[in-house]
Design a protein around this motif. Structure first.
Motif, short mmCIF file in Angstrom:
data_model
loop_
_atom_site.label_atom_id
_atom_site.label_comp_id
_atom_site.label_asym_id
_atom_site.label_seq_id
_atom_site.Cartn_x
_atom_site.Cartn_y
_atom_site.Cartn_z
N ILE A 1 0.84 -1.21 0.00
CA ILE A 1 0.00 0.00 0.00
C ILE A 1 0.88 1.26 0.00
CG2 ILE A 1 -1.88 1.23 1.15
CD1 ILE A 1 -2.70 -1.37 2.48
N SER A 2 0.54 2.15 -0.95
CA SER A 2 1.28 3.42 -1.07
C SER A 2 1.12 4.25 0.20
CB SER A 2 0.68 4.29 -2.18
OG SER A 2 0.64 3.63 -3.38
N PRO A 3 2.06 5.16 0.42
CA PRO A 3 1.88 6.10 1.54
C PRO A 3 0.62 6.95 1.32
CG PRO A 3 4.10 6.23 0.63
CD PRO A 3 3.30 5.36 -0.31
N SER B 1 0.50 9.80 -1.10
CA SER B 1 0.62 9.60 -2.57
C SER B 1 -0.38 8.54 -3.02
CB SER B 1 2.03 9.15 -2.93
OG SER B 1 2.25 7.86 -2.38
N LEU B 2 -1.50 8.50 -2.29
CA LEU B 2 -2.46 7.44 -2.50
C LEU B 2 -3.48 7.83 -3.56
CD1 LEU B 2 -3.08 4.77 -1.01
CD2 LEU B 2 -4.71 6.04 0.36
N LYS B 3 -3.63 6.94 -4.54
CA LYS B 3 -4.71 7.13 -5.53
C LYS B 3 -4.70 8.58 -6.06
CE LYS B 3 -5.21 3.57 -5.78
NZ LYS B 3 -5.11 2.84 -7.02
N THR B 4 -3.53 9.04 -6.43
CA THR B 4 -3.41 10.45 -6.86
C THR B 4 -4.30 10.73 -8.07
OG1 THR B 4 -1.46 9.74 -8.10
CG2 THR B 4 -1.08 10.82 -5.98
N ARG B 5 -4.59 9.66 -8.84
CA ARG B 5 -5.41 9.87 -10.04
C ARG B 5 -6.88 10.16 -9.68
NH1 ARG B 5 -3.16 4.57 -13.12
NH2 ARG B 5 -2.49 4.03 -11.03
N LYS C 1 10.98 -0.11 3.93
CA LYS C 1 12.28 0.56 4.12
C LYS C 1 12.82 1.18 2.84
CE LYS C 1 14.18 -3.25 5.88
NZ LYS C 1 14.99 -4.27 6.61
N TYR C 2 12.41 0.64 1.70
CA TYR C 2 13.05 1.08 0.45
C TYR C 2 12.06 1.91 -0.37
CZ TYR C 2 15.78 -2.85 2.18
OH TYR C 2 16.49 -3.72 3.00
N LYS C 3 12.40 2.13 -1.66
CA LYS C 3 11.55 2.98 -2.50
C LYS C 3 10.92 2.13 -3.59
CE LYS C 3 11.95 7.38 -5.17
NZ LYS C 3 10.48 7.52 -5.14
N GLY C 4 9.64 2.32 -3.83
CA GLY C 4 9.01 1.66 -4.98
C GLY C 4 8.30 0.36 -4.63
N LEU C 5 7.32 0.05 -5.47
CA LEU C 5 6.45 -1.12 -5.25
C LEU C 5 7.22 -2.44 -5.31
CD1 LEU C 5 3.81 -2.62 -4.99
CD2 LEU C 5 3.31 -2.05 -7.37
N ASN C 6 8.07 -2.60 -6.30
CA ASN C 6 8.79 -3.88 -6.42
C ASN C 6 9.69 -4.13 -5.21
OD1 ASN C 6 7.80 -4.86 -9.02
ND2 ASN C 6 8.78 -3.01 -9.83
N ASN C 7 10.34 -3.08 -4.74
CA ASN C 7 11.21 -3.25 -3.56
C ASN C 7 10.38 -3.52 -2.30
OD1 ASN C 7 13.65 -2.93 -4.90
ND2 ASN C 7 13.51 -0.69 -4.81
N ALA C 8 9.19 -2.94 -2.25
CA ALA C 8 8.31 -3.19 -1.09
C ALA C 8 7.92 -4.66 -1.03
CB ALA C 8 7.07 -2.30 -1.19
N ILE C 9 7.60 -5.22 -2.19
CA ILE C 9 7.20 -6.64 -2.23
C ILE C 9 8.40 -7.53 -1.91
CG2 ILE C 9 6.34 -8.49 -3.72
CD1 ILE C 9 4.70 -6.29 -5.18
N LYS C 10 9.55 -7.17 -2.46
CA LYS C 10 10.76 -7.97 -2.18
C LYS C 10 11.10 -7.92 -0.68
CE LYS C 10 12.81 -6.46 -6.26
NZ LYS C 10 13.94 -6.02 -7.10
N GLN C 11 10.89 -6.77 -0.06
CA GLN C 11 11.15 -6.68 1.39
C GLN C 11 10.19 -7.60 2.15
OE1 GLN C 11 10.71 -2.74 3.13
NE2 GLN C 11 10.62 -3.60 5.19
#
Ligand SMILES: Nc1nc2c(ncn2[C@@H]2O[C@H](COP(=O)(O)OP(=O)(O)OP(=O)(O)O)[C@@H](O)[C@H]2O)c(=O)[nH]1
Ligand SMILES: C[C@H](OP(=O)(O)O)C(=O)O
Length: 218
Positions: free
Chosen positions: A7-9, A12-16, A71-81
């Motif tokens: 889940i985004s912060p 920056s959630l659902k900015t669209r 801890k990191y930046k971006g969706l892919n890194n969040a999932i990897k964490q």
């Protein structure tokens, strides 16, 4: 098995959707979508990865989820964490914005998981709205852009046994005001629809090249 929901912060959630819903409303929309997703995931262990304390606390208190502070930046890194911090091998990754997913879908995925290494449900527009992995490190995470095609490519180059789970309801991720229309058509009895109705939002058909719904707020 764990179900990972990234889940985004909040900021920056659902900015669209920001032209249509203010910050507080977008946060509450997220919380209601998560309650709909939780209902579909009954009996499964949920892990939420996010930078945002308020989101993590909601996940703990309302979804009974394990919280992972990103801890990191971006969706892919969040999932990897999340992969690094859970012991389980088998995972299902679901975004926080697919409120039309239901128990039948999850039942199907669990049955199919006996026969496939990877199961993927596309979003409209080429994204990935559900990804089952028999082992979390089977493929590289390639979310963003045409991630559906990128994840399929990953599966093919590794000769994985994969299944494309074709579901209109799972394909509906809520990113734009137009997407809200589908909630009114298909989301009866959902927390998400009830919340949108509480904001005085209504939907009418629009037959034009610029979308299918007229979305209004009183
Ligand atoms: N933990 C985490 N989740 C993310 C990140 N970026 C996107 N997500 C989540 O991934 C899922 C799909 O992302 P998007 O459709 O881009 O969602 P979004 O970022 O809220 O929407 P937009 O601001 O319109 O892009 C949603 O559940 C997001 O909350 C990120 O950097 N970290
Ligand atoms: C994260 C991304 O979501 P979308 O931008 O397609 O909504 C994806 O599914 O790869």
């Amino acid at each position: 098995m764990k179900v990972i929901i990234p889940i985004s912060p909040i900021n920056s959630l659902k900015t669209r959707l920001s032209e249509f819903l203010n910050d507080e409303e977008r946060k509450n929309l997220l919380f209601n979508m998560l309650k709909d997703i939780k209902r579909a995931l009954e009996g499964l262990d949920i892990v939420v990865v996010s930078k945002d304390e308020e989101i993590l606390n909601f996940a703990k208190n309302e979804l009974n989820a394990q919280m992972i502070k990103e801890k990191y930046k971006g969706l892919n890194n969040a999932i990897k964490q999340a992969f690094e911090e859970i012991d389980d091998e088998e995972v299902i990754i679901i975004p926080a914005d697919v409120p039309l997913i239901n128990k039948k879908h999850i039942e199907d995925i669990l049955n199919l998981s006996k026969h496939y290494d990877l199961i993927i449900a596309p979003s409209r527009g080429g994204g990935t709205n559900l990804l089952y992995l028999k082992s979390k490190n089977l493929i590289e995470m390639k979310y963003e852009g045409f991630s559906f095609l990128k994840h399929l490519e990953e599966a093919k180059k590794r000769n994985l046994k994969y299944y494309i789970y074709d579901s209109f309801l799972i394909s509906v991720d809520i990113n734009t005001p137009e997407d809200l229309g589908e909630i009114f058509i298909h989301g009866d009895s959902s927390f998400t629809k009830k919340y949108l109705e509480s904001l005085g939002i209504t939907v009418e058909p629009k037959h034009s090249s610029a979308g299918r719904f007229i979305i209004r707020r009183e």
